[in-house]
Design a protein around this motif. Structure first.
Motif, PDB file in Angstrom:
ATOM      1  N   HIS A  78     101.442  -4.253  31.928  1.00 53.72           N
ATOM      2  CA  HIS A  78     101.795  -4.628  30.555  1.00 53.72           C
ATOM      3  C   HIS A  78     103.276  -4.360  30.332  1.00 53.72           C
ATOM      4  O   HIS A  78     103.782  -3.294  30.678  1.00 53.72           O
ATOM      5  CB  HIS A  78     100.982  -3.837  29.535  1.00 53.72           C
ATOM      6  CG  HIS A  78     101.403  -4.099  28.123  1.00 53.72           C
ATOM      7  ND1 HIS A  78     101.000  -5.221  27.434  1.00 53.72           N
ATOM      8  CD2 HIS A  78     102.240  -3.426  27.299  1.00 53.72           C
ATOM      9  CE1 HIS A  78     101.542  -5.197  26.227  1.00 53.72           C
ATOM     10  NE2 HIS A  78     102.308  -4.122  26.119  1.00 53.72           N
ATOM     11  N   ALA A  79     103.960  -5.336  29.764  1.00 52.69           N
ATOM     12  CA  ALA A  79     105.359  -5.174  29.360  1.00 52.69           C
ATOM     13  C   ALA A  79     105.547  -5.892  28.040  1.00 52.69           C
ATOM     14  O   ALA A  79     104.874  -6.889  27.763  1.00 52.69           O
ATOM     15  CB  ALA A  79     106.294  -5.756  30.413  1.00 52.69           C
ATOM     16  N   LYS A  91     106.892   3.304  28.145  1.00 45.61           N
ATOM     17  CA  LYS A  91     108.195   3.859  28.473  1.00 45.61           C
ATOM     18  C   LYS A  91     109.201   2.743  28.661  1.00 45.61           C
ATOM     19  O   LYS A  91     108.853   1.613  29.036  1.00 45.61           O
ATOM     20  CB  LYS A  91     108.122   4.743  29.714  1.00 45.61           C
ATOM     21  CG  LYS A  91     107.630   4.044  30.954  1.00 45.61           C
ATOM     22  CD  LYS A  91     107.480   5.000  32.108  1.00 45.61           C
ATOM     23  CE  LYS A  91     106.874   4.263  33.296  1.00 45.61           C
ATOM     24  NZ  LYS A  91     106.614   5.140  34.420  1.00 45.61           N
ATOM     25  N   ALA A  92     110.451   3.037  28.411  1.00 46.06           N
ATOM     26  CA  ALA A  92     111.526   2.046  28.507  1.00 46.06           C
ATOM     27  C   ALA A  92     111.792   1.676  29.958  1.00 46.06           C
ATOM     28  O   ALA A  92     111.784   2.523  30.844  1.00 46.06           O
ATOM     29  CB  ALA A  92     112.789   2.573  27.858  1.00 46.06           C
ATOM     30  N   SER A  93     112.036   0.387  30.173  1.00 45.06           N
ATOM     31  CA  SER A  93     112.447  -0.135  31.474  1.00 45.06           C
ATOM     32  C   SER A  93     113.356  -1.315  31.204  1.00 45.06           C
ATOM     33  O   SER A  93     112.883  -2.438  30.971  1.00 45.06           O
ATOM     34  CB  SER A  93     111.219  -0.553  32.296  1.00 45.06           C
ATOM     35  OG  SER A  93     111.626  -1.092  33.555  1.00 45.06           O
ATOM     36  N   TYR A  96     112.730  -3.803  28.243  1.00 42.11           N
ATOM     37  CA  TYR A  96     111.289  -3.841  28.035  1.00 42.11           C
ATOM     38  C   TYR A  96     110.708  -2.444  27.828  1.00 42.11           C
ATOM     39  O   TYR A  96     111.327  -1.449  28.173  1.00 42.11           O
ATOM     40  CB  TYR A  96     110.590  -4.458  29.249  1.00 42.11           C
ATOM     41  CG  TYR A  96     111.078  -5.815  29.618  1.00 42.11           C
ATOM     42  CD1 TYR A  96     110.512  -6.957  29.054  1.00 42.11           C
ATOM     43  CD2 TYR A  96     112.108  -5.987  30.536  1.00 42.11           C
ATOM     44  CE1 TYR A  96     110.964  -8.230  29.391  1.00 42.11           C
ATOM     45  CE2 TYR A  96     112.566  -7.251  30.876  1.00 42.11           C
ATOM     46  CZ  TYR A  96     111.993  -8.369  30.306  1.00 42.11           C
ATOM     47  OH  TYR A  96     112.442  -9.611  30.637  1.00 42.11           O
ATOM     48  N   CYS A  97     109.488  -2.403  27.320  1.00 42.29           N
ATOM     49  CA  CYS A  97     108.645  -1.214  27.308  1.00 42.29           C
ATOM     50  C   CYS A  97     107.473  -1.542  28.208  1.00 42.29           C
ATOM     51  O   CYS A  97     106.899  -2.625  28.126  1.00 42.29           O
ATOM     52  CB  CYS A  97     108.132  -0.922  25.896  1.00 42.29           C
ATOM     53  SG  CYS A  97     109.431  -0.498  24.713  1.00 42.29           S
ATOM     54  N   VAL A  98     107.105  -0.614  29.089  1.00 43.43           N
ATOM     55  CA  VAL A  98     106.009  -0.850  30.037  1.00 43.43           C
ATOM     56  C   VAL A  98     104.967   0.245  29.943  1.00 43.43           C
ATOM     57  O   VAL A  98     105.259   1.375  29.543  1.00 43.43           O
ATOM     58  CB  VAL A  98     106.520  -0.957  31.502  1.00 43.43           C
ATOM     59  CG1 VAL A  98     107.389  -2.181  31.685  1.00 43.43           C
ATOM     60  CG2 VAL A  98     107.259   0.296  31.926  1.00 43.43           C
ATOM     61  N   LYS A  99     103.737  -0.128  30.327  1.00 43.73           N
ATOM     62  CA  LYS A  99     102.628   0.839  30.339  1.00 43.73           C
ATOM     63  C   LYS A  99     102.703   1.668  31.584  1.00 43.73           C
ATOM     64  O   LYS A  99     103.065   1.239  32.626  1.00 43.73           O
ATOM     65  CB  LYS A  99     101.290   0.102  30.287  1.00 43.73           C
ATOM     66  CG  LYS A  99     100.117   1.034  30.047  1.00 43.73           C
ATOM     67  CD  LYS A  99      98.777   0.421  30.182  1.00 43.73           C
ATOM     68  CE  LYS A  99      98.404  -0.695  29.291  1.00 43.73           C
ATOM     69  NZ  LYS A  99      97.033  -1.127  29.414  1.00 43.73           N
TER      70      LYS A  99
END
Length: 99
Positions: A78-79, A91-93, A96-99
């Protein structure tokens, strides 16, 4: 329900997708050029039964790989596009935010 469908159709007809449609990874994404690897064209969409994709904004987030104008991950990945801080549990990547 009908009102929502009409609003979605209007948004798509003027070239913009509803916010939720374009903001997080999904097994169906709006076709932007060619479909990403593992997805098949279906009208104005690209669909997959085993992968998810999100529109590529710079570098792909952790766990996703670049393909065409998208970042592609496995079905459980999930992003979502980051807007400020990431929601709880993500969490930030990059952008994006990812699961």
């Amino acid at each position: 329900m009908r009102f929502t469908a009409i609003l979605g159709a209007i948004a798509l007809s003027v070239g913009t997708a509803p916010a939720a449609y374009a903001q997080s990874s999904s097994s169906e994404v709006t076709k932007d050029g060619s479909c990403p690897k593992g997805f098949k064209a279906s009208g104005s969409s690209c669909k997959s039964s085993s992968q998810v994709a999100i529109v590529k904004l710079g570098s792909c987030p952790t766990g996703f790989k670049a393909s065409a104008n998208y970042c592609v991950g496995d079905r459980g990945d999930h992003a979502e596009v980051r807007s400020g801080s990431c929601p709880s549990g993500l969490k930030a990547s990059g952008k994006y935010c990812v699961k």
